[in-house]
Design a protein around this motif. Structure first.
Motif, mmCIF file in Angstrom:
data_model
loop_
_atom_site.group_PDB
_atom_site.id
_atom_site.type_symbol
_atom_site.label_atom_id
_atom_site.label_comp_id
_atom_site.label_asym_id
_atom_site.label_seq_id
_atom_site.Cartn_x
_atom_site.Cartn_y
_atom_site.Cartn_z
ATOM 1 N N LYS A 1 1.122 -1.094 0.168
ATOM 2 C CA LYS A 1 -0.320 0.263 -0.261
ATOM 3 C C LYS A 1 1.132 1.467 0.329
ATOM 4 C CE LYS A 1 -3.557 -1.868 2.254
ATOM 5 N NZ LYS A 1 -5.200 -2.191 3.473
ATOM 6 N N ASP A 2 2.337 0.877 0.530
ATOM 7 C CA ASP A 2 3.182 2.275 1.070
ATOM 8 C C ASP A 2 3.874 2.765 -0.505
ATOM 9 O OD1 ASP A 2 2.624 2.417 3.196
ATOM 10 O OD2 ASP A 2 4.500 1.533 3.518
ATOM 11 N N ASP B 1 2.041 1.745 -3.210
ATOM 12 C CA ASP B 1 0.872 2.593 -4.125
ATOM 13 C C ASP B 1 1.068 4.138 -4.035
ATOM 14 O OD1 ASP B 1 -0.674 0.754 -5.427
ATOM 15 O OD2 ASP B 1 -2.457 0.729 -4.253
ATOM 16 N N ARG B 2 1.446 4.811 -2.522
ATOM 17 C CA ARG B 2 1.190 5.761 -2.225
ATOM 18 C C ARG B 2 2.490 6.846 -2.825
ATOM 19 N NH1 ARG B 2 -1.021 4.426 2.551
ATOM 20 N NH2 ARG B 2 0.876 3.425 3.618
ATOM 21 N N SER B 3 3.233 6.091 -3.560
ATOM 22 C CA SER B 3 4.562 5.944 -4.190
ATOM 23 C C SER B 3 4.588 5.996 -5.271
ATOM 24 C CB SER B 3 5.869 5.495 -3.902
ATOM 25 O OG SER B 3 6.581 5.096 -2.473
ATOM 26 N N ASP C 1 -2.098 6.186 -11.497
ATOM 27 C CA ASP C 1 -3.462 6.694 -10.934
ATOM 28 C C ASP C 1 -4.440 5.354 -10.737
ATOM 29 O OD1 ASP C 1 -4.568 8.732 -10.067
ATOM 30 O OD2 ASP C 1 -4.557 9.928 -11.509
ATOM 31 N N ARG D 1 1.513 7.064 -6.467
ATOM 32 C CA ARG D 1 0.511 7.887 -7.092
ATOM 33 C C ARG D 1 1.226 9.808 -6.412
ATOM 34 N NH1 ARG D 1 -3.326 5.135 -4.436
ATOM 35 N NH2 ARG D 1 -2.765 5.765 -1.993
ATOM 36 N N ALA D 2 2.762 9.482 -6.138
ATOM 37 C CA ALA D 2 3.480 10.305 -5.826
ATOM 38 C C ALA D 2 4.277 11.105 -7.502
ATOM 39 C CB ALA D 2 4.197 10.202 -4.456
#
Length: 364
Positions: free
Chosen positions: A18-19, A21-23, A253, A25-26
């Motif tokens: 999940k982390d 995933d956030r990377s 995205d 998106r960044a």
């Protein structure tokens, strides 16, 4: 990978993905700031409920006739839907508007972990039926054209089979509908996993980065080598490079799949081929290709190893549609992923989409 391995993954392993995933998106946000974000058509949110926003599109100053036909676009439930509306020159949404259609899109919305019970019953039945009701409440027709790409095409085909009297025509674009070792690049991965439920339980919401990793393992040519080659070929063409980079931004995205939807797709479709066999149970009803009766147009890429013709043509031929047609998409430069070329490729907009509209108008 054995089920016990997934059961022992624990919170740390799921959280790490999940982390990631956030990377991703960044990195997508960085591409936005570099000018490669989508250039979308104005839209309004017509209806919302958990998991769904129904968007209605319209270009200011271009009203749609009250008796205009309507199209409901069904994206894949793993990434943001603006691949259908990437930029004005390669926007499928704008092509529909130019043809005088009321244009609606089922925008799938990420769900909290407490909603991991959402499955095919929700996405292919309840939520799309809610879209059609909202279209009627908006003054639209009782019957719609419904169009889906990739996994969105699976939802489209199921919904068309469940509600044949509500569908004017069905458009399936590079959609996996028949699953055999010869037609599915995911067959070996599925065979190596005893059951998808332990994976879903480990995540609850299966991260997009996990789905990307599995896709790259299953078909590295489509998700790695073809993308690199397309970037090299796009360097000499500013328009192609701009589209390539906008698709690159879109690939970052994504949002997670609810655990039950992931399990339903892997087990009912990929492992057991239940839709093609006429044995898929959705909303308490059994559905298969013979239940799809509306006029049907399917677009296949004969070069694709990700969704080869063998994943679509048998389903197309097995439907009850009296009027149906297959179009072949031969690819583009500047699309990043050839799998989305039918939505954003210049030749697709010059040749495939005019042919689709001619077929809908009965001029094929």
């Amino acid at each position: 990978m054995q089920a016990s391995n997934w059961n022992t993954m624990g919170t740390l392993g799921a959280q790490a993905l999940k982390d990631m995933d956030r990377s991703r998106r960044a990195r997508g946000d960085m591409l936005d700031r570099a000018g490669y974000g989508p250039q979308q058509t104005p839209s309004t949110t017509l209806y919302s409920e958990p998991g769904l926003n129904l968007r209605r599109y319209g270009v200011p100053g271009e009203p749609t006739a009250a008796d205009a036909p309507a199209v409901l676009i069904v994206p894949a439930p793993i990434k943001r839907p603006y691949i259908w509306d990437l930029a004005p020159d390669v926007s499928v949404v704008r092509r529909w508007l130019e043809r005088g259609y009321r244009v609606y899109l089922a925008e799938w919305v990420a769900l909290p972990d407490t909603h991991d019970h959402f499955g095919l019953d929700d996405y292919a039945d309840h939520l799309l039926a809610a879209c059609r009701r909202a279209i009627v409440a908006d003054g639209g027709p009782d019957r719609v054209v419904i169009a889906g790409h990739s996994l969105g095409g699976i939802l489209t085909a199921i919904h068309s089979g469940l509600y044949p009297d509500a569908i004017d025509a069905t458009i399936l674009l590079e959609s996996p509908l028949h699953f055999t070792p010869a037609s599915s690049c995911f067959a070996r991965l599925v065979d190596a996993t005893p059951h998808a439920r332990p994976i879903a339980d480990a995540f609850r919401q299966v991260p997009g980065v996990f789905l990307n990793m599995m896709s790259a393992l299953a078909e590295p040519q489509a998700f790695q080598w073809e993308r690199w080659t397309d970037r090299m070929l796009s360097l000499a063409d500013p328009q192609a490079l701009a589209t390539h980079m906008r698709v690159e931004r879109w690939t970052h995205d994504e949002f997670p799949l609810p655990g039950r939807l992931f399990t339903d797709i892997v087990e009912s479709l990929y492992r057991h081929d239940a839709l093609m066999q006429g044995e898929l149970t959705v909303g308490g009803r059994t559905v298969g290709p013979r239940d799809l009766k509306a006029p049907l147009l399917s677009v296949v890429d004969p070069r694709s190893k990700l969704i080869p013709p063998a994943a679509m043509i048998p389903f197309h031929e097995a439907t009850s549609s009296e009027r149906k047609r297959v179009l072949h998409y031969e690819g583009d430069v500047g699309v990043n992923l050839q799998h989305v070329g039918v939505l954003v490729g210049r030749s697709a907009h010059a040749r495939i989409w005019p042919a689709i509209f001619d077929w809908l108008d009965g001029r094929d």
